[in-house]
Write an enzyme that holds these catalytic residues in place. Structure first.
Site, PDB file in Angstrom:
ATOM      1  N   LYS A 115       4.452   0.123  -4.832  1.00  0.00           N
ATOM      2  CA  LYS A 115       3.550  -0.522  -6.446  1.00  0.00           C
ATOM      3  C   LYS A 115       3.955  -1.906  -5.752  1.00  0.00           C
ATOM      4  O   LYS A 115       3.645  -2.593  -6.501  1.00  0.00           O
ATOM      5  CB  LYS A 115       4.038   0.521  -6.368  1.00  0.00           C
ATOM      6  N   LYS A 197      -5.211   6.681   3.038  1.00  0.00           N
ATOM      7  CA  LYS A 197      -5.162   7.870   1.585  1.00  0.00           C
ATOM      8  C   LYS A 197      -6.292   7.931   1.105  1.00  0.00           C
ATOM      9  O   LYS A 197      -6.412   6.374   0.343  1.00  0.00           O
ATOM     10  CB  LYS A 197      -3.421   7.656   1.887  1.00  0.00           C
ATOM     11  N   LYS A 200      -6.554   7.199  -5.682  1.00  0.00           N
ATOM     12  CA  LYS A 200      -7.536   7.040  -7.196  1.00  0.00           C
ATOM     13  C   LYS A 200      -7.768   5.527  -7.741  1.00  0.00           C
ATOM     14  O   LYS A 200      -8.303   5.288  -8.021  1.00  0.00           O
ATOM     15  CB  LYS A 200      -7.050   7.305  -8.362  1.00  0.00           C
TER      16      LYS A 200
END
Ligand code: ATP
Ligand code: LTN
Length: 334
Positions: A115, A197, A200
Site C-alpha cells: 500500500k 489476486k 477491488k
C-alpha cells in the site's frame, strides 16, 4: 467462550466494490461457519481511512457492505453485524496495543509495503499501524477464530504475537486467536492476470467480477478470462488461468477440482468458461435479489445497526476495562 460457543471475529473494509474474491474467500465461509460460533462481523470503516476516502462515498459503501453481509446469509439477530466506528473500544484498545508493538515488526508487513508503494504520496502513520487496529478488533472480543483470505495470514500472526507479548506481562488477558482459511476460494486471482489476486482496487474492471455485476457481464467476463493454449481443463500450476477458473467453479458449487476435471474432460475452454459463468451467476443472483429487498427496508437496517453496535460495545467493554486496569489506568469512580 460466550453462551457455550467459541467466538469468531472478522471484518472487511468498506473500500471499493466487493469482488467475487471477497465473497468466495471471506463472506461465503463466514456464512457457512456462523452457526458454530458466537460471531462478530464488522464493517471496518476505521481501517478504510488509511487511504484517502470521499466521505459521502465511504458512508454509502459502508452501508452497502453491511447490507451485503446480511444478503449473503448472515442473520443479524444471531450474528453481531456492526460498524467498527460505532464502537469506541477499537480505537482505545488499539492505542494500548500500539505501545506493545515494535516498529520493526510493522515494517515487515507485506500489505503495508504494497500500500505504501501504491500510495506513495500518503504513507501515513495509520497505514503503518493498521495491523495494530486489526489486532485490537480481534482481541477486543476474545476471538478464538478469525476467518480471512490467505493474504491476511501475516496480520493474524502479528495479532497473536502482540497478544502473547501482552499476556506474558499481565497474565491471561487475551485469547490467542487462530486463523481460519476456507478450503476453496482462499485466493481467487484476476481474470485478466492470473498471477495477481482479484482485487477491488484493480484498475482493469475485466479482471474482477463484482458482486453487483449483472448476469450478462459475469458471463462475458468469464468468457474473456485469460487462459492458455493447452486446451485441457486441468488443475495445475502450469495453467494458472484455468486453475483459477476451476477454483471459482468449485468454490461456487462446493465441488473439488478433480470433479471439475472429470466433468470437462475432452471439452473445450469455451464450454468450460460458459459453465464457470453460470456457476457464478447461480450464487450471485440470489444474493443480489436479497440485497435489493433489504435496501428497501431502511428502518429494519437502521435497527440492526443500532442494536448490534450496542451489543458489540457491551462485549468489547468487558475486555477493554480489564486491559485498562492491567496496564495501570486509574479506576473509574461510579
Ligand atoms: P484491496 O484489494 O482494495 O486492498 P481486497 O479486495 O483485498 O482489498 P479486503 O477488504 O482487504 O479486500 O479483504 C476482505 C476479505 O476478502 C479478506 O478476508 C481477504 O482475505 C478476502 N479477499 C480479498 N481478495 C480476495 C481474493 N482475491 N481471494 C480470496 N479472498 C480474498
Ligand atoms: N485487514 C483486513 C480487514 C480487517 C480484518 C479485521 C479482518 C480489519 N480488521 C479483523 C479480520 C479480522 C483486510 O484487509 N481484509
Amino acid at each position: 467462550m460466550l453462551d457455550g460457543k467459541k467466538t469468531l471475529f472478522s471484518g472487511m473494509q468498506a473500500t471499493g466494490n466487493l469482488t467475487l474474491g471477497n465473497y468466495l474467500g471471506a463472506l461465503k465461509n463466514w456464512v457457512s461457519i456462523a452457526d458454530e460460533y458466537q460471531t462478530f462481523y464488522s464493517v471496518v470503516d476505521m481501517h478504510s481511512i488509511t487511504v484517502r476516502q470521499d466521505p459521502a462515498e465511504l458512508r454509502k459503501r459502508a452501508r452497502t457492505l453491511l447490507t451485503l453481509y446480511i444478503a449473503a446469509g448472515l442473520d443479524p439477530e444471531k450474528n453481531c453485524i456492526y460498524y467498527q466506528s460505532h464502537v469506541s473500544g477499537h480505537a482505545e484498545l488499539a492505542w494500548i496495543l500500539n505501545c506493545f508493538t515494535y516498529m520493526g515488526e510493522l515494517s515487515r508487513m507485506t500489505q503495508f509495503k504494497d500500500k505504501a508503494a501504491k500510495h506513495a504520496d500518503n504513507i501515513n502513520a495509520g497505514l503503518f499501524t493498521y495491523p495494530v487496529l486489526m489486532a485490537a478488533d480481534i482481541l477486543l472480543y476474545q476471538a478464538d477464530v478469525v476467518p480471512v483470505g490467505i493474504d491476511q495470514k501475516q496480520h493474524l500472526e502479528i495479532t497473536r504475537d502482540i497478544a502473547m507479548r501482552f499476556n506474558s506481562v499481565y497474565g491471561d488477558v487475551f485469547t490467542i486467536p487462530e486463523v481460519y482459511i476456507g478450503k476453496s476460494g482462499a485466493k481467487i486471482m484476476s481474470l485478466q492476470d492470473p498471477s495477481k489476486k482479484m482485487s477491488k482496487s484493480d484498475e482493469n474492471p475485466n479482471g474482477s467480477i463484482y458482486l453487483m455485476d449483472d448476469p450478462d457481464t459475469i458471463i462475458r467476463k468469464c468468457k474473456r478470462a485469460v487462459t492458455d493454449s493447452e486446451a485441457v481443463v486441468r488443475y495445475r500450476e502450469e495453467q494458472p488461468g484455468i486453475k483459477n477458473l476451476i477454483d471459482i467453479y468449485c468454490a461456487c458449487l462446493d465441488k473439488i477440482p478433480a470433479e471439475a476435471e472429470r466433468e470437462f474432460d475432452g471439452k473445450g475452454y469455451g464450454e468450460f468458461k460458459a459453465a464457470v459463468g453460470e456457476a457464478v451467476v447461480s450464487v450471485l443472483k440470489p444474493l443480489q435479489d436479497r440485497f435489493a429487498d433489504l435496501t428497501k427496508n431502511k428502518d429494519y437496517l437502521d435497527s440492526v445497526i443500532k442494536n448490534n453496535a450496542e451489543k458489540a460495545a457491551y462485549f468489547s467493554n468487558k475486555t477493554l476495562r480489564k486491559v485498562q486496569k492491567k496496564v495501570g489506568f486509574p479506576e473509574r469512580i461510579r
